[in-house]
Design an enzyme around this catalytic site. Structure first.
Site, short mmCIF file in Angstrom:
data_model
loop_
_atom_site.label_atom_id
_atom_site.label_comp_id
_atom_site.label_asym_id
_atom_site.label_seq_id
_atom_site.Cartn_x
_atom_site.Cartn_y
_atom_site.Cartn_z
N SER A 14 -13.42 20.43 -30.13
CA SER A 14 -12.82 21.58 -29.45
C SER A 14 -13.43 22.89 -29.96
CB SER A 14 -11.31 21.59 -29.72
OG SER A 14 -11.08 21.54 -31.12
N TYR A 45 -7.35 22.79 -28.94
CA TYR A 45 -6.91 21.73 -28.04
C TYR A 45 -5.55 21.16 -28.51
CZ TYR A 45 -11.54 21.03 -25.75
OH TYR A 45 -12.70 21.16 -25.03
N GLY A 46 -5.28 21.33 -29.80
CA GLY A 46 -4.13 20.66 -30.43
C GLY A 46 -2.77 21.05 -29.89
N CYS A 76 -13.33 15.25 -32.42
CA CYS A 76 -12.01 15.88 -32.35
C CYS A 76 -10.92 14.81 -32.28
CB CYS A 76 -11.97 16.74 -31.09
SG CYS A 76 -10.43 17.62 -30.87
N ASN A 77 -9.98 14.88 -33.20
CA ASN A 77 -8.88 13.91 -33.21
C ASN A 77 -8.01 14.05 -31.96
OD1 ASN A 77 -8.46 12.54 -36.18
ND2 ASN A 77 -9.58 14.46 -36.26
N THR A 78 -7.79 15.29 -31.54
CA THR A 78 -6.95 15.53 -30.37
C THR A 78 -7.58 14.90 -29.13
OG1 THR A 78 -6.17 17.57 -31.39
CG2 THR A 78 -5.80 17.34 -29.03
N THR A 189 -10.05 17.58 -37.59
CA THR A 189 -11.39 17.99 -38.05
C THR A 189 -11.37 18.98 -39.22
OG1 THR A 189 -11.25 19.63 -36.29
CG2 THR A 189 -12.61 17.68 -35.87
N1 DGL Z 1 -10.48 19.66 -33.50
C1 DGL Z 1 -9.05 19.54 -33.45
C2 DGL Z 1 -8.63 18.14 -33.98
O1 DGL Z 1 -9.33 17.48 -34.71
C3 DGL Z 1 -8.38 20.64 -34.25
C4 DGL Z 1 -8.50 22.02 -33.62
C5 DGL Z 1 -7.82 22.12 -32.27
O2 DGL Z 1 -6.57 22.10 -32.20
O3 DGL Z 1 -8.53 22.20 -31.28
O4 DGL Z 1 -7.58 17.69 -33.63
#
Ligand code: DGL
Length: 269
Positions: A14, A45-46, A76-78, A189
């Site tokens: 993200s 994105y979260g 990205c985990n989200t 991340t």
């Molecule tokens: N990259 C997002 C994650 O790993 C964290 C930042 C976001 O909320 O976009 O979930």
């Protein structure tokens, strides 16, 4: 599928946080060319809905496929929580790896894994994607999750070991105190930046801290080797962002451990 050894690996996030994954991939695979996309115009994105995250993620996937990548890493985990299946489908025969699967495999790989803690964004925690992923392999494992939304802005501000960071972490990590977890997955991340401070705040040196960035880097090396697609002769790192390249460059050092020179802006739709 692009079967050329010299084709780049595509990594996306993200925004800037996915550079922690890029850093781990560069360490594990120094001979690979990497194309990174950070959606700096639309981060975070979260806090967004699954539908919106999916739409953005598919636009980025198409962009990376047009660049001829031989593998896609969802840093990205989200995105991993909300759009993994759709991305795999869109990528066709290009392999797709994601941080949630990689983090799960790392946690399950340790002998003690009956109580696994997970911290992540609100979207990741609400999706229960880690819980599902862990229970697919280890249905008996106890998965304790905690959303830590303030950690993303703190990491971007560089406040990763001051009093404010420690106090914030001690509130977020409170539920783990009484639960005595075997490992804690850093399911976002940005969280590897708190890797040094978390054990101090947890006051439990036995808890294994799992950095999904390291796990996905190792998995991608194994996968490329199985596919006979490893490259020893590259090492180029090219970044694309959707907004504010200067800000991205300014913050990059913190996440990547080195300066960035090659950052271009590209709008997606
Ligand atoms: N990259 C997002 C994650 O790993 C964290 C930042 C976001 O909320 O976009 O979930």
């Amino acid at each position: 599928m692009n079967t050329s050894h010299s084709a780049p690996i595509g990594i996306f996030d993200s925004g800037i946080g996915g550079l922690t994954v890029a850093k781990a991939v560069m360490k594990a695979l120094p001979g690979e060319d990497i194309i990174y996309f950070g959606d700096t115009a639309r981060v975070p994105y979260g806090i967004k809905s699954e539908e919106t995250v999916r739409m953005y993620a598919l636009q980025i996937t198409r962009f990376l496929l047009e660049k001829g990548v031989k593998m896609i890493l969802i840093a990205c985990n989200t995105v991993s929580a909300s759009a993994k299946e759709e991305i795999i489908q869109a990528a066709g025969d290009v392999p797709v790896l994601d941080v949630i699967t990689a983090g799960t495999q790392a946690a399950i790989g340790f002998d003690n894994h009956s109580r696994i803690g997970v911290i992540g964004t609100l979207a990741t925690v609400n999706s229960k994607a880690y819980e599902r992923s862990i229970h697919e392999i280890e249905p008996q494992a106890d998965v304790i999750q905690q959303a830590c939304p303030l950690l993303v802005p703190l990491a971007e501000e560089g406040w990763v070991d001051n009093e404010i960071a420690k106090q914030t972490l001690s509130i977020y990590l409170k539920p783990f105190e009484s639960k005595k977890i075997d490992s804690l997955i850093l399911g976002c991340t940005h969280y590897p930046l708190f890797k040094e401070v978390i054990p101090e705040v947890l006051q439990d040196s036995d808890t294994i801290i799992i950095d999904s960035a390291d796990s996905i880097a190792l998995t991608s090396k194994q996968r490329l080797s199985e596919l006979d697609l490893l490259n020893q002769n590259g090492g180029k790192f090219q970044c694309f962002v959707s907004d504010r390249p200067q800000r991205f460059q300014e913050l990059a050092e913190r996440f990547l451990g080195r300066d960035l020179t090659d950052v271009s802006v590209i709008g997606l739709n």
